[in-house]
Design an enzyme around this catalytic site. Sequence first.
Site, PDB file in Angstrom:
ATOM      1  N   LYS A   1       0.857  -1.186   0.000  1.00  0.00           N
ATOM      2  CA  LYS A   1       0.000   0.000   0.000  1.00  0.00           C
ATOM      3  C   LYS A   1       0.889   1.231   0.000  1.00  0.00           C
ATOM      4  O   LYS A   1       2.023   1.164   0.467  1.00  0.00           O
ATOM      5  CB  LYS A   1      -0.886   0.011   1.256  1.00  0.00           C
ATOM      6  CG  LYS A   1      -2.111   0.871   1.148  1.00  0.00           C
ATOM      7  CD  LYS A   1      -3.269   0.188   0.449  1.00  0.00           C
ATOM      8  CE  LYS A   1      -4.401   1.150   0.178  1.00  0.00           C
ATOM      9  NZ  LYS A   1      -5.596   0.465  -0.338  1.00  0.00           N
TER      10      LYS A   1
ATOM     11  N   ASP B   1      -7.087   4.343  -4.565  1.00  0.00           N
ATOM     12  CA  ASP B   1      -7.743   4.231  -3.248  1.00  0.00           C
ATOM     13  C   ASP B   1      -8.332   5.626  -2.993  1.00  0.00           C
ATOM     14  O   ASP B   1      -8.547   6.380  -3.966  1.00  0.00           O
ATOM     15  CB  ASP B   1      -6.721   3.824  -2.169  1.00  0.00           C
ATOM     16  CG  ASP B   1      -7.380   3.446  -0.837  1.00  0.00           C
ATOM     17  OD1 ASP B   1      -7.923   2.343  -0.736  1.00  0.00           O
ATOM     18  OD2 ASP B   1      -7.370   4.268   0.108  1.00  0.00           O
TER      19      ASP B   1
HETATM   20  P1  NDP Z   1     -12.922   7.988  -2.824  1.00  0.00           P
HETATM   21  O1  NDP Z   1     -11.845   8.962  -2.591  1.00  0.00           O
HETATM   22  O2  NDP Z   1     -13.454   7.791  -4.187  1.00  0.00           O
HETATM   23  O3  NDP Z   1     -14.168   8.317  -1.871  1.00  0.00           O
HETATM   24  C1  NDP Z   1     -14.028   8.373  -0.492  1.00  0.00           C
HETATM   25  C2  NDP Z   1     -15.345   8.827   0.122  1.00  0.00           C
HETATM   26  O4  NDP Z   1     -15.245   8.732   1.542  1.00  0.00           O
HETATM   27  C3  NDP Z   1     -15.677  10.266  -0.181  1.00  0.00           C
HETATM   28  O5  NDP Z   1     -17.068  10.436  -0.163  1.00  0.00           O
HETATM   29  C4  NDP Z   1     -15.038  11.012   0.992  1.00  0.00           C
HETATM   30  O6  NDP Z   1     -15.591  12.275   1.260  1.00  0.00           O
HETATM   31  C5  NDP Z   1     -15.314  10.042   2.128  1.00  0.00           C
HETATM   32  N1  NDP Z   1     -14.251  10.163   3.144  1.00  0.00           N
HETATM   33  C6  NDP Z   1     -12.921   9.976   2.961  1.00  0.00           C
HETATM   34  N2  NDP Z   1     -12.257  10.181   4.106  1.00  0.00           N
HETATM   35  C7  NDP Z   1     -13.191  10.520   5.017  1.00  0.00           C
HETATM   36  C8  NDP Z   1     -13.126  10.852   6.386  1.00  0.00           C
HETATM   37  N3  NDP Z   1     -11.963  10.886   7.053  1.00  0.00           N
HETATM   38  N4  NDP Z   1     -14.309  11.108   7.020  1.00  0.00           N
HETATM   39  C9  NDP Z   1     -15.480  11.060   6.344  1.00  0.00           C
HETATM   40  N5  NDP Z   1     -15.590  10.751   5.051  1.00  0.00           N
HETATM   41  C10 NDP Z   1     -14.463  10.488   4.403  1.00  0.00           C
HETATM   42  O7  NDP Z   1     -12.368   6.618  -2.216  1.00  0.00           O
HETATM   43  P2  NDP Z   1     -12.879   5.128  -2.497  1.00  0.00           P
HETATM   44  O8  NDP Z   1     -14.343   5.123  -2.687  1.00  0.00           O
HETATM   45  O9  NDP Z   1     -11.988   4.556  -3.513  1.00  0.00           O
HETATM   46  O10 NDP Z   1     -12.499   4.418  -1.108  1.00  0.00           O
HETATM   47  C11 NDP Z   1     -13.423   4.340  -0.009  1.00  0.00           C
HETATM   48  C12 NDP Z   1     -12.983   3.221   0.928  1.00  0.00           C
HETATM   49  O11 NDP Z   1     -12.970   1.984   0.206  1.00  0.00           O
HETATM   50  C13 NDP Z   1     -11.587   3.358   1.531  1.00  0.00           C
HETATM   51  O12 NDP Z   1     -11.580   2.805   2.824  1.00  0.00           O
HETATM   52  C14 NDP Z   1     -10.722   2.493   0.612  1.00  0.00           C
HETATM   53  O13 NDP Z   1      -9.540   2.014   1.256  1.00  0.00           O
HETATM   54  C15 NDP Z   1     -11.701   1.352   0.351  1.00  0.00           C
HETATM   55  N6  NDP Z   1     -11.416   0.555  -0.838  1.00  0.00           N
HETATM   56  C16 NDP Z   1     -11.371   1.124  -2.104  1.00  0.00           C
HETATM   57  C17 NDP Z   1     -11.128   0.347  -3.201  1.00  0.00           C
HETATM   58  C18 NDP Z   1     -11.202   0.894  -4.580  1.00  0.00           C
HETATM   59  O14 NDP Z   1     -11.204   0.083  -5.532  1.00  0.00           O
HETATM   60  N7  NDP Z   1     -11.292   2.186  -4.797  1.00  0.00           N
HETATM   61  C19 NDP Z   1     -10.817  -1.100  -3.067  1.00  0.00           C
HETATM   62  C20 NDP Z   1     -10.965  -1.609  -1.720  1.00  0.00           C
HETATM   63  C21 NDP Z   1     -11.227  -0.797  -0.667  1.00  0.00           C
HETATM   64  P3  NDP Z   1     -14.819  13.593   0.758  1.00  0.00           P
HETATM   65  O15 NDP Z   1     -14.990  13.612  -0.720  1.00  0.00           O
HETATM   66  O16 NDP Z   1     -15.494  14.704   1.473  1.00  0.00           O
HETATM   67  O17 NDP Z   1     -13.389  13.424   1.182  1.00  0.00           O
END
Ligand code: NDP
Length: 454
Positions: free
Chosen positions: A134, A174
């Site tokens: 990672k 991510d």
């Molecule tokens: P994105 O950046 O596309 O979206 C993240 C979302 O979560 C946004 O809505 C963001 O809001 C919100 N968010 C992020 N940090 C915080 C925080 N500290 N408090 C509240 N809301 C938060 O990321 P992904 O959708 O790709 O990833 C989401 C999760 O899924 C993570 O845990 C990631 O590790 C996991 N994941 C992702 C994969 C992938 O293929 N993308 C694969 C496996 C797991 P804002 O826009 O306001 O920051």
Amino acid sequence: MTTNLAVASEELVHQFMKQLIKRNPGQTEFHQAVQEFAEVIIPFIQENPKYQGYKLMERLTEPDRAISFRVCWMDDKGEIQVNRGYRVQFNNAIGPYKGGLRFHPTVNISILKFLGFEQIFKNSLTTLPMGGGKGGSDFDPKGKSDREVMAFCQAFMTELYRHIGPDTDVPAGDIGVGGREVGYMFGMYKKLRNEHTGVLTGKGFPFGGSRLRPEATGYGNVYFMQNMLATKGDSINGKTCVVSGSGNVAQFTVEKLIELGGKVITMSDSSGMIIDKDGIDTEKLEWIMELKNVRRGRIKEYADKFGAEYIEKGEPWSIPCDLAFPSATQNEITEKEAKMLVNNGVIGVGEGANMPTDVDGVRVFLNARILYSPGKVSNAGGVATSGLEMSQNSLRISWDRAEVDSRLKEIMKDIHEQCVSYGKGSDGYVDYVKGANIGGFVRVADALIAQGIV
Ligand code: NDP
């Protein structure tokens, strides 16, 4: 006899964690991820002598290497900015290191070690040849122009390129890293190495990306929930669902839930949550995708546009629902939120995010005997499809959407079966935490033992 063994295991877990915390001070997220794993795996090793004497827990919790580097770039005002970049190459026993890059101001070595550690076992469960890693940076893409994001991604890659390669380490996206960022990083890698290889996944389709990679994590999570519900003769159809986040994972979770007849009533971002009692339909979701992926706006605008409720800093866990899909970030659900969900009658929780529920929250779900899948299994569809992208790049072919979707469904079903086989108790309840950890561990442990002391 069993009781003595259980007491001895508990003491071993305690001693092991004491040492781990001493060796890695302040890395609380990493401690948390190892604690959950150790509680399952140390007793498993106690009961299975073939895994004893190899110091497997000590070896698995020490990354092969953790690289940290300076990233300098220039913003639109002509000012020099300095960020910190990282890549944690955790374990490559079963394949090249594989795992995403996160760009978020909270990124630090503890968060990346927790994510890299979990990635080892997640990747193992997919049965594809991928090790765990990672990386990322404390760079915040929010509010930056496209040019600034490009400048950062290029500067980041001028160091990262030395450490990665299609047979060495294959990063992906991510939080904060989507198609745009992967594209810029791939462009710079290609320039520096003068090669067009599958060194990153999540690429755009025209230059080697896989069909369905953007959708895969969210779709995979819903497929896994379908598998869990099927053990009870139940389905998604007609279920009221709450989803947190509105990024990549959340968007495609919602898309698949709508397609299967679920009613999704919440989404959120780091500023707040919307509640739409009528349900988010396909058109509204399309609007959200445009808001988040093109205009890069805030979820609050949804409430203004569609007349839904908006709660500043709100999270969906107090809203009554049948199914919950935490899809934003780590530690969204503590004991308090888990109890609210259970008291409101939730029957299933499928984690799209990594470690969104803390250790006490997980205990609440397991004690309540609900269907609960940890991110390690339910979000594995993303990396599984990245693995399929690697295969397509190596073979220089491209599968169509239906082919990738059917492979993804098959992989999620297979992961579910592994969890059932290792996690089903004498009363028939499937502990997916136990199943995931043991299922992920055995393949890596067998490989480590076979490869000797290295
Ligand atoms: P994105 O950046 O596309 O979206 C993240 C979302 O979560 C946004 O809505 C963001 O809001 C919100 N968010 C992020 N940090 C915080 C925080 N500290 N408090 C509240 N809301 C938060 O990321 P992904 O959708 O790709 O990833 C989401 C999760 O899924 C993570 O845990 C990631 O590790 C996991 N994941 C992702 C994969 C992938 O293929 N993308 C694969 C496996 C797991 P804002 O826009 O306001 O920051």
